[in-house]
Motif scaffolding. Structure first.
Motif, short mmCIF file in Angstrom:
data_model
loop_
_atom_site.label_atom_id
_atom_site.label_comp_id
_atom_site.label_asym_id
_atom_site.label_seq_id
_atom_site.Cartn_x
_atom_site.Cartn_y
_atom_site.Cartn_z
N LEU A 1 0.81 -1.22 0.00
CA LEU A 1 0.00 0.00 0.00
C LEU A 1 0.84 1.27 0.00
N SER A 2 2.16 1.11 -0.01
CA SER A 2 3.02 2.29 0.00
C SER A 2 3.87 2.32 -1.25
N SER A 3 4.19 3.51 -1.71
CA SER A 3 5.03 3.67 -2.90
C SER A 3 6.41 4.12 -2.47
N PRO A 4 7.46 3.65 -3.16
CA PRO A 4 8.81 4.02 -2.78
C PRO A 4 9.06 5.51 -2.98
N PRO A 5 9.91 6.10 -2.15
CA PRO A 5 10.21 7.53 -2.30
C PRO A 5 11.03 7.79 -3.55
N VAL B 1 22.04 2.95 -4.49
CA VAL B 1 23.08 1.96 -4.23
C VAL B 1 22.39 0.64 -3.89
N THR B 2 22.74 -0.41 -4.60
CA THR B 2 22.10 -1.71 -4.40
C THR B 2 23.03 -2.67 -3.67
N PHE B 3 22.53 -3.25 -2.58
CA PHE B 3 23.23 -4.28 -1.83
C PHE B 3 22.59 -5.62 -2.16
N ALA B 4 23.40 -6.64 -2.35
CA ALA B 4 22.89 -7.98 -2.68
C ALA B 4 23.61 -9.02 -1.83
N SER B 5 22.88 -10.07 -1.48
CA SER B 5 23.46 -11.14 -0.67
C SER B 5 22.90 -12.48 -1.10
N LEU C 1 19.28 4.50 6.30
CA LEU C 1 19.22 4.55 4.84
C LEU C 1 17.77 4.62 4.37
N THR C 2 17.56 5.19 3.22
CA THR C 2 16.21 5.30 2.64
C THR C 2 16.01 4.19 1.62
N VAL C 3 15.03 3.35 1.86
CA VAL C 3 14.78 2.19 1.01
C VAL C 3 14.01 2.60 -0.24
N LEU C 4 14.53 2.18 -1.39
CA LEU C 4 13.83 2.42 -2.64
C LEU C 4 13.14 1.16 -3.15
N ALA D 1 18.54 -5.15 -2.00
CA ALA D 1 17.88 -3.94 -1.49
C ALA D 1 18.58 -2.73 -2.09
N THR D 2 17.79 -1.83 -2.64
CA THR D 2 18.32 -0.59 -3.22
C THR D 2 17.98 0.57 -2.30
#
Length: 301
Positions: free
Chosen positions: A82-86, A93-97, A277-280, A297-298
């Motif tokens: 129900l929420s849209s990314p800012p 910056v994208t982190f991956a694991s 951090l601000t999540v996109l 996560a970006t």
């Protein structure tokens, strides 16, 4: 008699859901099982609500109680539908694991796939010497800054500093800590490969996660990411210490973002936690032939 059966069905389904919620709060094996089962208990809500709507008796009161209990317990992992990314103001910056499953021969393919998904910082876990070498070769050009310790490794397009291998209470290194010089400033990164959980054997995992939580509590870095294979669902009591100062970005899709097993994921045990951090965007992707899916996560940096 049909009405009595309906009443009993409503009560029984409500009790089962409530029992799973309670189970997920108990530290140890019970909490681990309960946390892994909790999302799936939601399927019981469909027949429960239908029965309650049809019956409209005293027993129907149990349905909203079970629904609320389930939703509150699962709140940390409910998708952000129900929420849209800012809007991004800085540099995304994208982190991956991903756990690349030692001896699967998939680390190079996983590394290339994650790099192809525009991952700027890549953490790989459950690596043996061969997997480390293959991943290093695959990422040598695109992600020149790297640090590995024991079964975990970190590759980045941005410079790394203050690198350190961590045992988190075990006798060998299954974690690391490093600072990433991201465009918006330093990000402290922890990469974790928690000990496995088997029937009657989870003390190692619980100890590692407790020690990790203590490190994070003492870490005053304003921007921090902890990622890897935690071998625990988000709501597992063993992760309460980690979640004390960090949060896990909600899935921006319609799923819970399960990661294991890769062919038909049933539980999310691979995570990216953050603070400051601000999540996109967050997502799960299949990379290589590992038995784990990757998490990404970006952030707006």
């Amino acid at each position: 008699m049909p009405r009595l059966r309906s009443d009993l069905g409503i009560v029984l389904l409500s009790v089962v859901i409530a029992a799973v919620v309670v189970l997920a709060q108990i530290p140890g094996v019970a909490g681990t099982i309960g946390a892994a089962t909790l999302p799936w208990a939601g399927f019981l809500l469909v027949p429960l609500v239908l029965l309650a709507l049809l019956r409209r008796s005293w027993s129907s009161l149990a349905a909203p109680v079970a629904l609320v209990l389930w939703a509150v317990a699962l709140a940390p992992v409910l998708p952000a539908v129900l929420s849209s990314p800012p809007d991004a103001d800085g540099t995304p910056v994208t982190f991956a694991s991903q756990n690349v499953e030692a001896r699967s021969g998939t680390s190079a393919e996983s590394a290339r796939t994650l790099a192809g998904l525009d991952s700027d910082v890549i953490a790989l876990t459950e690596m043996d010497a061969s997997a480390r070498a293959e991943a290093a070769e695959a990422l040598a050009t695109s992600h020149p800054y790297t640090y590995t310790a024991g079964t975990v490794g970190l590759w980045s397009v941005y410079p790394l500093s203050n690198t350190e291998g961590l045992t988190l209470g075990l006798s060998w290194k299954r974690a690391l800590r490093a600072d990433v010089a991201a465009p918006g400033g330093r990000v402290r990164v922890y990469v974790v490969h928690a000990a496995s959980v088997r029937p009657g054997q989870q003390a190692g995992r619980d100890s590692m996660l407790s020690n990790l939580a203590d490190l994070i509590d003492a870490d005053d870095s304003p921007r921090l990411v902890a990622m890897g294979d935690f071998n625990a669902a988000t709501t597992d009591p063993a992760l309460k210490g980690v979640r004390r100062n960090l949060s896990e970005p909600r899935s921006t899709g319609l799923s819970f973002g399960f990661t294991w097993p890769a062919r038909f994921p049933l539980v999310r045990i691979d995570h990216i936690f953050e603070r400051g951090l601000t999540v996109l965007e967050t997502r799960v992707a299949k990379a290589g032939s590992s038995d784990h899916r990757a998490v990404l996560a970006t952030f707006d940096d």
